[in-house]
Design a protein around this motif. Structure first.
Motif, PDB file in Angstrom:
ATOM      1  N   THR A   7       0.840  -1.210   0.000  1.00  0.00           N
ATOM      2  CA  THR A   7       0.000   0.000   0.000  1.00  0.00           C
ATOM      3  C   THR A   7       0.870   1.254   0.000  1.00  0.00           C
ATOM      4  OG1 THR A   7      -1.600  -1.215   1.328  1.00  0.00           O
ATOM      5  CG2 THR A   7      -1.859   1.180   1.252  1.00  0.00           C
ATOM      6  N   MET A   8       1.900   1.238   0.875  1.00  0.00           N
ATOM      7  CA  MET A   8       2.786   2.407   0.977  1.00  0.00           C
ATOM      8  C   MET A   8       4.191   1.993   0.569  1.00  0.00           C
ATOM      9  SD  MET A   8       1.430   3.684   4.624  1.00  0.00           S
ATOM     10  CE  MET A   8       2.367   5.170   4.871  1.00  0.00           C
ATOM     11  N   TRP A   9       5.005   2.949   0.231  1.00  0.00           N
ATOM     12  CA  TRP A   9       6.382   2.652  -0.142  1.00  0.00           C
ATOM     13  C   TRP A   9       7.271   3.800   0.332  1.00  0.00           C
ATOM     14  CZ3 TRP A   9       2.358   3.964  -3.315  1.00  0.00           C
ATOM     15  CH2 TRP A   9       2.475   5.136  -4.063  1.00  0.00           C
ATOM     16  N   ARG A  10       8.581   3.588   0.203  1.00  0.00           N
ATOM     17  CA  ARG A  10       9.523   4.633   0.657  1.00  0.00           C
ATOM     18  C   ARG A  10       9.565   5.768  -0.356  1.00  0.00           C
ATOM     19  NH1 ARG A  10      11.516   4.477   5.097  1.00  0.00           N
ATOM     20  NH2 ARG A  10      11.477   2.488   6.194  1.00  0.00           N
ATOM     21  N   LEU A  11       9.634   6.971   0.139  1.00  0.00           N
ATOM     22  CA  LEU A  11       9.747   8.135  -0.745  1.00  0.00           C
ATOM     23  C   LEU A  11      11.124   8.120  -1.389  1.00  0.00           C
ATOM     24  CD1 LEU A  11       8.658  10.967  -1.681  1.00  0.00           C
ATOM     25  CD2 LEU A  11       9.835  11.912   0.296  1.00  0.00           C
ATOM     26  N   GLU A  12      11.159   8.113  -2.698  1.00  0.00           N
ATOM     27  CA  GLU A  12      12.465   8.149  -3.361  1.00  0.00           C
ATOM     28  C   GLU A  12      12.967   9.588  -3.343  1.00  0.00           C
ATOM     29  OE1 GLU A  12      13.138   5.989  -6.859  1.00  0.00           O
ATOM     30  OE2 GLU A  12      11.354   4.746  -6.546  1.00  0.00           O
ATOM     31  N   PRO A  13      14.288   9.764  -3.132  1.00  0.00           N
ATOM     32  CA  PRO A  13      14.796  11.135  -2.968  1.00  0.00           C
ATOM     33  C   PRO A  13      14.378  12.073  -4.097  1.00  0.00           C
ATOM     34  CG  PRO A  13      16.512   9.539  -2.497  1.00  0.00           C
ATOM     35  CD  PRO A  13      15.339   8.749  -2.984  1.00  0.00           C
ATOM     36  N   HIS A  14      14.359  11.557  -5.349  1.00  0.00           N
ATOM     37  CA  HIS A  14      14.043  12.488  -6.436  1.00  0.00           C
ATOM     38  C   HIS A  14      12.600  12.980  -6.373  1.00  0.00           C
ATOM     39  CE1 HIS A  14      12.835   8.623  -8.330  1.00  0.00           C
ATOM     40  NE2 HIS A  14      11.869   9.377  -8.804  1.00  0.00           N
ATOM     41  N   SER A  15      11.723  12.202  -5.689  1.00  0.00           N
ATOM     42  CA  SER A  15      10.323  12.649  -5.599  1.00  0.00           C
ATOM     43  C   SER A  15      10.194  13.920  -4.764  1.00  0.00           C
ATOM     44  CB  SER A  15       9.445  11.559  -4.989  1.00  0.00           C
ATOM     45  OG  SER A  15       9.335  10.500  -5.898  1.00  0.00           O
ATOM     46  N   ARG A  16      11.200  14.196  -3.931  1.00  0.00           N
ATOM     47  CA  ARG A  16      11.154  15.440  -3.157  1.00  0.00           C
ATOM     48  C   ARG A  16      11.145  16.646  -4.091  1.00  0.00           C
ATOM     49  NH1 ARG A  16      12.473  14.237   2.218  1.00  0.00           N
ATOM     50  NH2 ARG A  16      13.559  12.254   2.360  1.00  0.00           N
ATOM     51  N   GLY A  17      11.873  16.517  -5.201  1.00  0.00           N
ATOM     52  CA  GLY A  17      11.919  17.610  -6.176  1.00  0.00           C
ATOM     53  C   GLY A  17      10.550  17.848  -6.787  1.00  0.00           C
ATOM     54  N   LYS A  18       9.908  16.743  -7.145  1.00  0.00           N
ATOM     55  CA  LYS A  18       8.554  16.799  -7.704  1.00  0.00           C
ATOM     56  C   LYS A  18       7.613  17.496  -6.715  1.00  0.00           C
ATOM     57  CE  LYS A  18       7.112  12.457  -8.403  1.00  0.00           C
ATOM     58  NZ  LYS A  18       6.779  11.152  -8.934  1.00  0.00           N
ATOM     59  N   HIS A  19       7.700  17.081  -5.466  1.00  0.00           N
ATOM     60  CA  HIS A  19       6.804  17.618  -4.441  1.00  0.00           C
ATOM     61  C   HIS A  19       7.085  19.084  -4.147  1.00  0.00           C
ATOM     62  CE1 HIS A  19       5.827  13.324  -2.849  1.00  0.00           C
ATOM     63  NE2 HIS A  19       5.113  13.666  -3.893  1.00  0.00           N
ATOM     64  N   HIS A  20       8.359  19.463  -4.204  1.00  0.00           N
ATOM     65  CA  HIS A  20       8.709  20.871  -3.952  1.00  0.00           C
ATOM     66  C   HIS A  20       8.022  21.763  -4.991  1.00  0.00           C
ATOM     67  CE1 HIS A  20      11.392  24.313  -2.932  1.00  0.00           C
ATOM     68  NE2 HIS A  20      11.189  24.599  -4.207  1.00  0.00           N
ATOM     69  N   ILE A  21       8.135  21.375  -6.257  1.00  0.00           N
ATOM     70  CA  ILE A  21       7.552  22.190  -7.324  1.00  0.00           C
ATOM     71  C   ILE A  21       6.033  22.222  -7.209  1.00  0.00           C
ATOM     72  CG2 ILE A  21       7.184  22.235  -9.840  1.00  0.00           C
ATOM     73  CD1 ILE A  21      10.144  21.574 -10.140  1.00  0.00           C
ATOM     74  N   LEU A  22       5.454  21.069  -6.917  1.00  0.00           N
ATOM     75  CA  LEU A  22       3.995  20.992  -6.761  1.00  0.00           C
ATOM     76  C   LEU A  22       3.519  21.942  -5.655  1.00  0.00           C
ATOM     77  CD1 LEU A  22       1.393  19.347  -7.530  1.00  0.00           C
ATOM     78  CD2 LEU A  22       1.943  17.829  -5.638  1.00  0.00           C
ATOM     79  N   ARG A  23       4.182  21.861  -4.496  1.00  0.00           N
ATOM     80  CA  ARG A  23       3.785  22.674  -3.342  1.00  0.00           C
ATOM     81  C   ARG A  23       3.923  24.162  -3.655  1.00  0.00           C
ATOM     82  NH1 ARG A  23       7.172  20.645  -0.204  1.00  0.00           N
ATOM     83  NH2 ARG A  23       5.864  19.121   0.872  1.00  0.00           N
ATOM     84  N   ARG A  24       5.097  24.544  -4.166  1.00  0.00           N
ATOM     85  CA  ARG A  24       5.361  25.960  -4.442  1.00  0.00           C
ATOM     86  C   ARG A  24       4.375  26.523  -5.456  1.00  0.00           C
ATOM     87  NH1 ARG A  24       9.818  29.220  -3.363  1.00  0.00           N
ATOM     88  NH2 ARG A  24      10.681  28.486  -1.418  1.00  0.00           N
ATOM     89  N   TYR A  25       4.119  25.734  -6.491  1.00  0.00           N
ATOM     90  CA  TYR A  25       3.242  26.246  -7.540  1.00  0.00           C
ATOM     91  C   TYR A  25       1.816  26.439  -7.010  1.00  0.00           C
ATOM     92  CZ  TYR A  25       0.694  27.192 -11.685  1.00  0.00           C
ATOM     93  OH  TYR A  25      -0.132  27.826 -12.585  1.00  0.00           O
ATOM     94  N   VAL A  26       1.310  25.432  -6.314  1.00  0.00           N
ATOM     95  CA  VAL A  26      -0.080  25.520  -5.855  1.00  0.00           C
ATOM     96  C   VAL A  26      -0.228  26.622  -4.794  1.00  0.00           C
ATOM     97  CG1 VAL A  26      -1.941  24.240  -4.714  1.00  0.00           C
ATOM     98  CG2 VAL A  26      -0.652  23.197  -6.556  1.00  0.00           C
ATOM     99  N   GLN A  27       0.824  26.833  -4.004  1.00  0.00           N
ATOM    100  CA  GLN A  27       0.777  27.944  -3.039  1.00  0.00           C
ATOM    101  C   GLN A  27       0.640  29.286  -3.760  1.00  0.00           C
ATOM    102  OE1 GLN A  27       4.402  27.290  -0.865  1.00  0.00           O
ATOM    103  NE2 GLN A  27       3.381  26.141   0.775  1.00  0.00           N
ATOM    104  N   ALA A  28       1.211  29.387  -4.955  1.00  0.00           N
ATOM    105  CA  ALA A  28       1.103  30.639  -5.719  1.00  0.00           C
ATOM    106  C   ALA A  28      -0.207  30.686  -6.507  1.00  0.00           C
ATOM    107  CB  ALA A  28       2.293  30.750  -6.678  1.00  0.00           C
ATOM    108  N   PRO A  60      -1.512  14.229  -2.350  1.00  0.00           N
ATOM    109  CA  PRO A  60      -2.829  14.758  -1.950  1.00  0.00           C
ATOM    110  C   PRO A  60      -2.737  15.634  -0.703  1.00  0.00           C
ATOM    111  CG  PRO A  60      -2.917  12.373  -2.255  1.00  0.00           C
ATOM    112  CD  PRO A  60      -1.488  12.757  -2.344  1.00  0.00           C
ATOM    113  N   LEU A  61      -1.901  15.212   0.270  1.00  0.00           N
ATOM    114  CA  LEU A  61      -1.757  16.028   1.485  1.00  0.00           C
ATOM    115  C   LEU A  61      -1.017  17.328   1.178  1.00  0.00           C
ATOM    116  CD1 LEU A  61      -1.036  13.504   4.375  1.00  0.00           C
ATOM    117  CD2 LEU A  61      -3.196  14.457   3.617  1.00  0.00           C
ATOM    118  N   ILE A  62      -0.074  17.258   0.262  1.00  0.00           N
ATOM    119  CA  ILE A  62       0.659  18.472  -0.127  1.00  0.00           C
ATOM    120  C   ILE A  62      -0.324  19.477  -0.743  1.00  0.00           C
ATOM    121  CG2 ILE A  62       2.360  19.361  -1.794  1.00  0.00           C
ATOM    122  CD1 ILE A  62       3.982  16.761  -1.188  1.00  0.00           C
ATOM    123  N   LEU A  63      -1.210  18.975  -1.606  1.00  0.00           N
ATOM    124  CA  LEU A  63      -2.193  19.867  -2.248  1.00  0.00           C
ATOM    125  C   LEU A  63      -3.162  20.447  -1.215  1.00  0.00           C
ATOM    126  CD1 LEU A  63      -3.006  17.784  -5.462  1.00  0.00           C
ATOM    127  CD2 LEU A  63      -1.797  19.959  -5.359  1.00  0.00           C
TER     128      LEU A  63
END
Ligand SMILES: C[S@@+](CC[C@H](N)C(=O)[O-])C[C@H]1O[C@@H](n2cnc3c(N)ncnc32)[C@H](O)[C@@H]1O
Length: 361
Positions: A7-28, A60-63
């Motif tokens: 059901t769950m898996w470990r966050l791969e380091p590169h996914s942090r980059g994806k999440h950073h952009i997602l978070r920053r963009y939606v905040q704007a 989903p939680l980031i959004l």
């Protein structure tokens, strides 16, 4: 690319980059959209369980938190509608639990659907089209494990609606590897919305990656995005994984570029998982804006131009953000005597709206 079984898996380091952009963009995106619309929609078409094994938040939680923890949340009173889709019942159940413990204000609606993105999202868009209704401004995050489930025609259908934007993660090396394997034709035709991917088969590995990148970008453009910008997410030595952003809004493009530059202050175009995202943001690197100056000189030659035209060129024709234009590019060029202002100014080397400029021959 089957993805993990659990059901769950470990966050791969590169996914942090994806999440950073997602978070920053939606905040704007949120304050801009909610200031002029009573309802906005955020779709996560491949939502996942909402959390990783190490406790990190999933998309989903980031959004959701981009709104719930926004410092201007009290000014954003529009209806905020979230649609989360996942085709695995266990992940949907986990996501429901994660969201169930959040305190959601009355203006936030969360719809969690078990099913495939292709079916559910297409049915929603078809129903809207048939009823002639408009879609509220919508941001869709499309983050599949592989490449078979995010067809270009569905993205195109979505982009026909006004003020709709997409952020799509495409594992291009994986696509490139399967280009000449039997049985991939239908999936590849659907991904690109054309069979032109075949032209990549005879190419070398690097050429193939570049070709597929450009083909996907161009297909996204012809699906209805005026502006498309990509960002490379490097995973170890692997190159070519990309986030593609598509929008019809120049402001959206500007905000996405700012999100990308906040992750990569040197080039605004890539993130490697050997670098810690948070440290990178704090690291004060200076980008080389010579290519921006050259693009401006080439476009305007020694004709007069406005600061607005320069801003537009920066956004649409270069990898740079408008934040690189004034202090980092125009002011040094003026100091060196390469640029002059035609308009009278109260302070030297400032570029207020309406300022007209010219490069010296
Ligand atoms: C890469 S993971 C998503 C990770 C999540 N976006 C995040 O950043 O935290 C892809 C998810 O899509 C789900 N999935 C796979 N195929 C799907 C499909 N056709 N439609 C919807 N979800 C799908 C998988 O169960 C998995 O949870």
């Amino acid at each position: 690319m089957a993805g993990p079984k659990a059901t769950m898996w470990r966050l791969e380091p590169h996914s942090r980059g994806k999440h950073h952009i997602l978070r920053r963009y939606v905040q704007a995106w949120l304050p801009i959209m909610t200031s002029s619309h009573g309802r906005v929609v955020l779709v996560d078409g491949f939502a996942g369980p909402g959390r990783y094994l190490g406790g990190e938040e999933g998309s989903p939680l980031i959004l959701l938190k981009a709104y719930l923890e926004h410092r201007y949340r009290n000014h954003m009173t529009s209806e905020i509608v979230y649609l989360f889709i996942d085709d695995r019942a266990d992940r949907v159940e986990h996501l429901r639990k994660e969201i169930g413990i959040l305190e959601l204000p009355a203006n936030v609606q969360v719809d969690i659907q078990h099913g495939t993105y292709q079916d559910l999202f297409r049915r929603r868009l078809d129903a809207l089209q048939e009823s002639g209704q408009r879609l509220a401004p919508t941001f869709a995050f499309i983050d599949p494990f592989g490449y078979s489930d995010a067809p270009m025609d569905l993205t195109g259908l979505f982009l026909q609606f006004q003020r709709c934007e997409v952020l799509i993660y495409i594992p291009l090396p994986f696509v490139a590897r399967f280009l000449d394997r039997d049985g991939q034709e239908t999936a590849l035709n659907a991904l690109f919305g054309t069979n032109r991917w075949r032209e990549g088969i005879p190419l070398s590995w690097d050429q193939r990656l570049t070709f597929l990148h450009d083909l996907f970008r161009d297909q996204l453009r012809s699906s209805g995005c005026t502006y498309v910008r990509s960002f490379e997410i490097r995973s170890g030595a692997a190159r070519g994984y990309h986030l593609f952003f598509g929008t019809t809004s120049l402001r959206g493009l500007e905000k996405m570029k700012e999100a990308m530059w906040s992750l990569d202050p040197l080039t605004g175009q890539q993130f490697g998982d050997s670098t810690n995202g948070d440290q990178l943001v704090l690291f004060q690197a200076e980008p080389d804006t010579t290519p921006l100056l050259n693009a401006l000189k080439e476009q305007f030659s020694n004709h007069e131009f406005s600061i607005e035209a320069a801003e537009r060129l920066t956004l649409t024709d270069t990898p740079f953000a408008t934040g690189h234009l004034r202090n980092r590019t125009l002011a040094p060029a003026e100091r060196r005597g390469e640029l002059e202002a035609i308009t009278a100014r109260s302070r030297v080397r400032t570029y207020a709206p309406g300022t007209r400029l010219r490069f010296r021959a």
